[in-house]
Write an enzyme that holds these catalytic residues in place. Sequence first.
Site, PDB file in Angstrom:
ATOM      1  N   TYR A 174       7.099  -5.371   7.038  1.00 47.41           N
ATOM      2  CA  TYR A 174       6.368  -5.271   8.214  1.00 47.41           C
ATOM      3  C   TYR A 174       7.131  -5.861   9.630  1.00 47.41           C
ATOM      4  O   TYR A 174       8.317  -6.427   9.351  1.00 47.41           O
ATOM      5  CB  TYR A 174       5.143  -5.848   8.257  1.00 47.41           C
ATOM      6  CG  TYR A 174       4.069  -5.230   7.254  1.00 47.41           C
ATOM      7  CD1 TYR A 174       3.855  -3.876   7.537  1.00 47.41           C
ATOM      8  CD2 TYR A 174       3.642  -5.838   6.122  1.00 47.41           C
ATOM      9  CE1 TYR A 174       2.938  -3.003   6.541  1.00 47.41           C
ATOM     10  CE2 TYR A 174       2.671  -5.123   5.299  1.00 47.41           C
ATOM     11  CZ  TYR A 174       2.384  -3.986   5.428  1.00 47.41           C
ATOM     12  OH  TYR A 174       1.572  -3.123   4.578  1.00 47.41           O
ATOM     13  N   ARG A 320      -4.933  -9.872  -7.002  1.00 50.05           N
ATOM     14  CA  ARG A 320      -5.681  -8.817  -7.936  1.00 50.05           C
ATOM     15  C   ARG A 320      -6.594  -9.699  -8.936  1.00 50.05           C
ATOM     16  O   ARG A 320      -7.349  -9.194  -9.304  1.00 50.05           O
ATOM     17  CB  ARG A 320      -4.766  -7.973  -8.535  1.00 50.05           C
ATOM     18  CG  ARG A 320      -4.211  -6.850  -7.552  1.00 50.05           C
ATOM     19  CD  ARG A 320      -2.811  -5.973  -8.311  1.00 50.05           C
ATOM     20  NE  ARG A 320      -1.915  -6.623  -8.659  1.00 50.05           N
ATOM     21  CZ  ARG A 320      -0.772  -6.209  -9.219  1.00 50.05           C
ATOM     22  NH1 ARG A 320      -0.970  -4.923  -9.844  1.00 50.05           N
ATOM     23  NH2 ARG A 320       0.228  -6.807  -9.768  1.00 50.05           N
ATOM     24  N   CYS A 346      -2.991  -2.880 -13.747  1.00 45.68           N
ATOM     25  CA  CYS A 346      -3.256  -1.366 -13.939  1.00 45.68           C
ATOM     26  C   CYS A 346      -2.722  -0.468 -12.534  1.00 45.68           C
ATOM     27  O   CYS A 346      -2.738   0.511 -12.569  1.00 45.68           O
ATOM     28  CB  CYS A 346      -4.392  -0.984 -14.426  1.00 45.68           C
ATOM     29  SG  CYS A 346      -5.873  -1.004 -13.377  1.00 45.68           S
ATOM     30  N   ALA A 393     -16.859   1.072 -22.831  1.00 49.20           N
ATOM     31  CA  ALA A 393     -18.044   1.433 -22.059  1.00 49.20           C
ATOM     32  C   ALA A 393     -19.349   0.834 -22.941  1.00 49.20           C
ATOM     33  O   ALA A 393     -20.154   0.430 -22.238  1.00 49.20           O
ATOM     34  CB  ALA A 393     -18.218   3.027 -22.116  1.00 49.20           C
TER      35      ALA A 393
END
Length: 641
Positions: A174, A320, A346, A393
Amino acid sequence: MRTYKHLFSPYKIGNVELNNRILMAPMETNMPTETGEMTHKMIKYYTERAKGGTGAIIIEFTCVERKHGFGSKNQLLLDDDSFIEGHKLLAEEIHKYGTKAFLQLHHAGRETRTSITGAQPVAPSPIPCKIMKETPKELSIEEIKELENKFITAAHRAYKAGYDGVELHAAHGYLLNNFLSPYSNKRKDQYGGSIENRARVIKNIVQGINRDVNQHFPVTVRFSVDEFVKEGLEIEESVLLAKCFEEAGAAAIHASTGIFESVDRNVEPMSFSEGWRTPLAKKIKEAVGIPVIGVGVIRDPDFADTLIEKDHVDFVAMGRSFLADAYWAQKAKEGKADSIIKCTSCCYCAERVTADLEVRCSINPVTGRESTLLPFNPLNKKLNIAVIGGGAAGMAAALNAKERGHAVTLFEASDKLGGLLDVASAGIHKEKWKWYLDYLLTRVDELNIEVHLNRKINDDDLSQMNFDEVILATGMIPKEDRILTDDSIRIINVVEAFRNKEEIRNKKVAVLGSRGAGLELSHYLAEHNNEVIAISRSGKREIGRNIDPINRRDILKHVKRLPIEFLTNTDVDKVENKKLFLTSDEKGTTSYDVDLIVSARGFQPNDPFHNKDYHRIGSCKEPRKILDAVYEGYVEISEIS
């Protein structure tokens, strides 16, 4: 129980004392409004991390000048007094939990586009960023001084808003980084050339804030101590720059790395080891007397504590890690390191924000949704819930149900929990997925969830059991590849290959499919003394396409040096007489001698149940990623509670 006494010792940045050495690093969220205002969901997002016990939060990059400085379509602004109130609300909420709040001040420089700002980018020299590909306007000395004043004025607004300090964003390519680097600064005046001249803009800003705002309002400088580009900053020059900043009155150095053109040195893929940047921070620390902040793939509190103990850094900054687990610090302090959800690198979070979407985490469904998913709704009725399937899950659903007070029974057809997480973690550099599996297993054990292994459940079984709700999380299975074959060559699927990977050595292997699973398997096999032919029905651009961009580039870089032949726009014709026959528009029919064929052409839902009233989550509905499974496991329990 490990106490991490070094990590949880107080320490100061300037005159501001933090109650521990843990910082939340600044990360883009895309949660502000398009006009730069603070939002309620941002406040909830940061407040959750403050509740989690971090010593200080460095709020994400905040633009000091809207005309040229925006780096994102949804970025915080602080170039006008009207923005102070929103920042004040955020600082107040963070302070309620004993956490300090710093604000990162930013100008995009050449790492933006006209489509974002509405104006030509600006920089010290008219050299385009190779990623953004827009030639910036060279700033005049008068314009540079105006920008210096905008940083100083923004710092004053941050002070009025109640922040404990500010950080100058001079990293990652930047504007302020552009001045520091010989790669992007070719000026011949007082702002270019020597180290002293290239550091001038930051020195002027630091001195201006100390002079005009408050001499006890700490200013930290985050810069890329190695840009990992030819002719860019390297650690030897960065040591000298850090000394310049210290002499100017900076309160701390935040040692980062990389620019847009070396993004994997800033947002690391899974192949990078824990704390790989910290040796660079140590070299800065050896040269200055102010605190040095280390950053870069810091996941484990044992590792973080050792960094402080050995005096490599004074603070550890994690970005993260706090997306994966807002309560990282609190869990470490309580000696519950095994219960920390460790970031797997990931890069799903980066994939989303790069696409101008709000930040999310693949293994923490609450991240970015704090304002809608928290707090838990009160439990209306304790339910007896069966969860069928012990993969990501199923375990996520079982944990969420148990944490809310329901009775839970988890059934798994195989002899262990985990589903396909063992396959996900089996590839080269993919072992971090095992961290998530270990977390799930730890929590299932801690919550004393009733688990039945080697128990294949069907509709008749469930009809005879007294469950109030049934969650189906039976996952996905490899598609059956219908190949015309005389069985002269063994054919297995990708799951079988990964689970028996140690047996595949010194062979010539044909892998059918080159997207995520196929590319990762080809990579693994080639690294282990196999010659690989990767066969894809689609074109070259589709190789690894369903992997996030950062990890995909990393894998493709590694496989270039390996014995893998990629055959694109090619399909299998037949297997006959120990030969694999292939067809393509370009080559017609060709044959190959191979020892083994592995099918990696996708997955299909595994749903053997007929009852439509059951709640289906994850890949038993349609094949998807872990992030979908974890999110649905959370939401489904929320809706039935």
